[in-house]
Design a protein around this motif. Structure first.
Motif, PDB file in Angstrom:
ATOM      1  N   LEU A   1       0.830  -1.209   0.000  1.00  0.00           N
ATOM      2  CA  LEU A   1       0.000   0.000   0.000  1.00  0.00           C
ATOM      3  C   LEU A   1       0.868   1.264   0.000  1.00  0.00           C
ATOM      4  CD1 LEU A   1      -2.707   1.559   0.546  1.00  0.00           C
ATOM      5  CD2 LEU A   1      -2.384   1.037   2.979  1.00  0.00           C
ATOM      6  N   ALA A   2       0.502   2.199  -0.878  1.00  0.00           N
ATOM      7  CA  ALA A   2       1.164   3.515  -0.894  1.00  0.00           C
ATOM      8  C   ALA A   2       0.100   4.561  -0.544  1.00  0.00           C
ATOM      9  CB  ALA A   2       1.765   3.799  -2.253  1.00  0.00           C
TER      10      ALA A   2
ATOM     11  N   SER B   1       3.271  -2.973   5.907  1.00  0.00           N
ATOM     12  CA  SER B   1       3.378  -3.152   4.449  1.00  0.00           C
ATOM     13  C   SER B   1       3.006  -1.874   3.701  1.00  0.00           C
ATOM     14  CB  SER B   1       2.443  -4.279   3.986  1.00  0.00           C
ATOM     15  OG  SER B   1       2.872  -5.502   4.515  1.00  0.00           O
ATOM     16  N   ALA B   2       2.920  -0.762   4.474  1.00  0.00           N
ATOM     17  CA  ALA B   2       2.499   0.500   3.855  1.00  0.00           C
ATOM     18  C   ALA B   2       3.605   1.550   3.899  1.00  0.00           C
ATOM     19  CB  ALA B   2       1.264   1.033   4.575  1.00  0.00           C
ATOM     20  N   VAL B   3       3.609   2.387   2.869  1.00  0.00           N
ATOM     21  CA  VAL B   3       4.528   3.511   2.815  1.00  0.00           C
ATOM     22  C   VAL B   3       3.697   4.788   2.668  1.00  0.00           C
ATOM     23  CG1 VAL B   3       4.897   3.111   0.335  1.00  0.00           C
ATOM     24  CG2 VAL B   3       6.514   4.463   1.573  1.00  0.00           C
ATOM     25  N   VAL B   4       4.142   5.854   3.361  1.00  0.00           N
ATOM     26  CA  VAL B   4       3.406   7.127   3.332  1.00  0.00           C
ATOM     27  C   VAL B   4       4.282   8.209   2.717  1.00  0.00           C
ATOM     28  CG1 VAL B   4       2.424   8.963   4.779  1.00  0.00           C
ATOM     29  CG2 VAL B   4       2.071   6.571   5.408  1.00  0.00           C
ATOM     30  N   PHE B   5       3.703   8.996   1.806  1.00  0.00           N
ATOM     31  CA  PHE B   5       4.399  10.154   1.237  1.00  0.00           C
ATOM     32  C   PHE B   5       3.779  11.419   1.821  1.00  0.00           C
ATOM     33  CE2 PHE B   5       4.962   6.751  -1.798  1.00  0.00           C
ATOM     34  CZ  PHE B   5       6.318   6.841  -2.083  1.00  0.00           C
TER      35      PHE B   5
ATOM     36  N   ALA C   1       2.865  11.272  12.133  1.00  0.00           N
ATOM     37  CA  ALA C   1       1.664  10.412  12.082  1.00  0.00           C
ATOM     38  C   ALA C   1       1.997   9.074  11.428  1.00  0.00           C
ATOM     39  CB  ALA C   1       0.555  11.120  11.305  1.00  0.00           C
ATOM     40  N   ALA C   2       2.758   9.108  10.331  1.00  0.00           N
ATOM     41  CA  ALA C   2       3.120   7.877   9.622  1.00  0.00           C
ATOM     42  C   ALA C   2       3.986   6.971  10.506  1.00  0.00           C
ATOM     43  CB  ALA C   2       3.864   8.224   8.335  1.00  0.00           C
ATOM     44  N   LEU C   3       4.928   7.578  11.213  1.00  0.00           N
ATOM     45  CA  LEU C   3       5.808   6.791  12.092  1.00  0.00           C
ATOM     46  C   LEU C   3       5.008   6.170  13.229  1.00  0.00           C
ATOM     47  CD1 LEU C   3       8.911   9.179  12.240  1.00  0.00           C
ATOM     48  CD2 LEU C   3       8.695   7.061  10.921  1.00  0.00           C
ATOM     49  N   ARG C   4       4.081   6.972  13.771  1.00  0.00           N
ATOM     50  CA  ARG C   4       3.239   6.445  14.863  1.00  0.00           C
ATOM     51  C   ARG C   4       2.312   5.342  14.370  1.00  0.00           C
ATOM     52  NH1 ARG C   4       1.149  11.776  17.897  1.00  0.00           N
ATOM     53  NH2 ARG C   4      -0.366  10.321  18.754  1.00  0.00           N
ATOM     54  N   ALA C   5       2.002   5.362  13.065  1.00  0.00           N
ATOM     55  CA  ALA C   5       1.164   4.303  12.484  1.00  0.00           C
ATOM     56  C   ALA C   5       1.999   3.075  12.124  1.00  0.00           C
ATOM     57  CB  ALA C   5       0.447   4.824  11.238  1.00  0.00           C
ATOM     58  N   GLN C   6       3.320   3.143  12.398  1.00  0.00           N
ATOM     59  CA  GLN C   6       4.274   2.050  12.119  1.00  0.00           C
ATOM     60  C   GLN C   6       4.457   1.791  10.635  1.00  0.00           C
ATOM     61  OE1 GLN C   6       2.896  -1.261  14.496  1.00  0.00           O
ATOM     62  NE2 GLN C   6       4.026  -0.465  16.209  1.00  0.00           N
TER      63      GLN C   6
ATOM     64  N   VAL D   1       6.338   3.061   6.780  1.00  0.00           N
ATOM     65  CA  VAL D   1       7.554   3.706   6.277  1.00  0.00           C
ATOM     66  C   VAL D   1       7.171   5.123   5.858  1.00  0.00           C
ATOM     67  CG1 VAL D   1       9.300   3.684   4.456  1.00  0.00           C
ATOM     68  CG2 VAL D   1       8.609   1.543   5.539  1.00  0.00           C
ATOM     69  N   ALA D   2       7.915   6.109   6.371  1.00  0.00           N
ATOM     70  CA  ALA D   2       7.572   7.515   6.112  1.00  0.00           C
ATOM     71  C   ALA D   2       8.566   8.126   5.129  1.00  0.00           C
ATOM     72  CB  ALA D   2       7.594   8.289   7.417  1.00  0.00           C
ATOM     73  N   ILE D   3       8.052   8.536   3.977  1.00  0.00           N
ATOM     74  CA  ILE D   3       8.912   9.204   2.985  1.00  0.00           C
ATOM     75  C   ILE D   3       8.526  10.685   2.951  1.00  0.00           C
ATOM     76  CG2 ILE D   3       9.748   9.237   0.594  1.00  0.00           C
ATOM     77  CD1 ILE D   3      10.097   6.443   1.409  1.00  0.00           C
ATOM     78  N   GLY D   4       9.471  11.546   3.284  1.00  0.00           N
ATOM     79  CA  GLY D   4       9.229  12.984   3.247  1.00  0.00           C
ATOM     80  C   GLY D   4       9.353  13.492   1.822  1.00  0.00           C
ATOM     81  N   VAL D   5       8.477  14.419   1.466  1.00  0.00           N
ATOM     82  CA  VAL D   5       8.553  15.039   0.133  1.00  0.00           C
ATOM     83  C   VAL D   5       8.793  16.522   0.370  1.00  0.00           C
ATOM     84  CG1 VAL D   5       7.361  15.429  -2.058  1.00  0.00           C
ATOM     85  CG2 VAL D   5       6.891  13.336  -0.751  1.00  0.00           C
TER      86      VAL D   5
END
Ligand code: B16
Ligand code: MG
Length: 218
Positions: free
Chosen positions: A5-6, A164-168, A177-182, A184-188
């Motif tokens: 999931l992205a 299994s999810a990555v957040v942009f 929020a992404a880190l707290r959701a466990q 992978v956090a990708i900053g843009v």
């Protein structure tokens, strides 16, 4: 990791609606005697509508009742909606469309994780709605970023493990929020502002699925 999931933030990642938020807040500021500058707008990124209004009032040293605040937020939103209804597909940020196509072809689910209550209107205007398997926006969540709710909900509704999810995301609160959701956090955006992220990219112009797979943890 097994990428399934992205999740994309909207403003600052897929499109740049910050400029329209700015115009609308500035216009509201003018009507109530608060000078609002472009630097101030940075503080509003990723932040909810009511919290943004509180920041504007704080800048002007004004206090308002909840009733007045509801009216002011409504006025700002009416102007903002006027701006975003003029948007079209040319406002999709560089490389986003190709990246979404790559994800789709690879069978990776695509979700939106935005604080905006206008997210659906924007996706319609820029003709991206069909790319999204799920849209989680400000109408669906009760807790604002940095609370993980907006991202956690995407994973749970799609029955995918957060791992299994990555957040942009372009906002610091969104990375948290992404880190707290466990996830992978990708900053843009800016690598200093987004230093907490697992990885920071400047945008999608020269970033594709192969690049993503290379930086994901094993
Ligand atoms: P609305 P995002 C956020 O979008 C914006 O960055 C933020 O500036 C705005 O106040 C918030 O949406 C709420 O927007 O007034 O349209 O509900 O970055 O989470 O996609
Ligand atoms: Mg954003």
């Amino acid at each position: 990791m097994d990428l399934q999931l992205a999740i994309f933030d909207l403003d600052g990642v897929v499109v740049d609606t910050a400029k329209y938020h700015y115009l609308a807040w500035k216009r509201l500021g003018e009507t109530i005697g608060i000078a609002f500058h472009e630097e101030d707008n940075e503080r509003l990124k990723g932040v909810s509508r009511m919290r943004s209004l509180d920041i504007l009032l704080e800048i002007g040293g004004q206090k308002r009742t909840d009733e007045e605040k509801a009216r002011l937020a409504e006025a700002k939103n009416t102007w903002y909606v006027e701006y975003i209804t003029q948007m079209d597909a040319s406002e999709i940020l560089p490389g986003v469309l190709d990246f979404l196509d790559e994800l789709k072809s690879a069978g990776i689910k695509i979700s939106l994780g935005s604080a905006s209550k206008n997210a659906r209107t924007i996706l319609e205007r820029v003709e991206l709605t069909d790319y999204f398997d799920l849209i989680v926006d400000g109408n669906l969540v009760s807790k604002a970023k940095p609370d993980p709710e907006v991202f956690a909900l995407s994973a749970s509704l799609l029955d995918i493990a957060p791992q299994s999810a990555v957040v942009f995301e372009d906002a610091q609160a969104g990375i948290e929020a992404a880190l707290r959701a466990q996830m992978v956090a990708i900053g843009v955006g800016d690598e200093h502002t987004l230093a907490q992220a697992h990885y920071v990219i400047t945008g999608f112009a020269s970033f594709g699925l192969q690049d993503l797979l290379r930086i994901l943890p094993a």
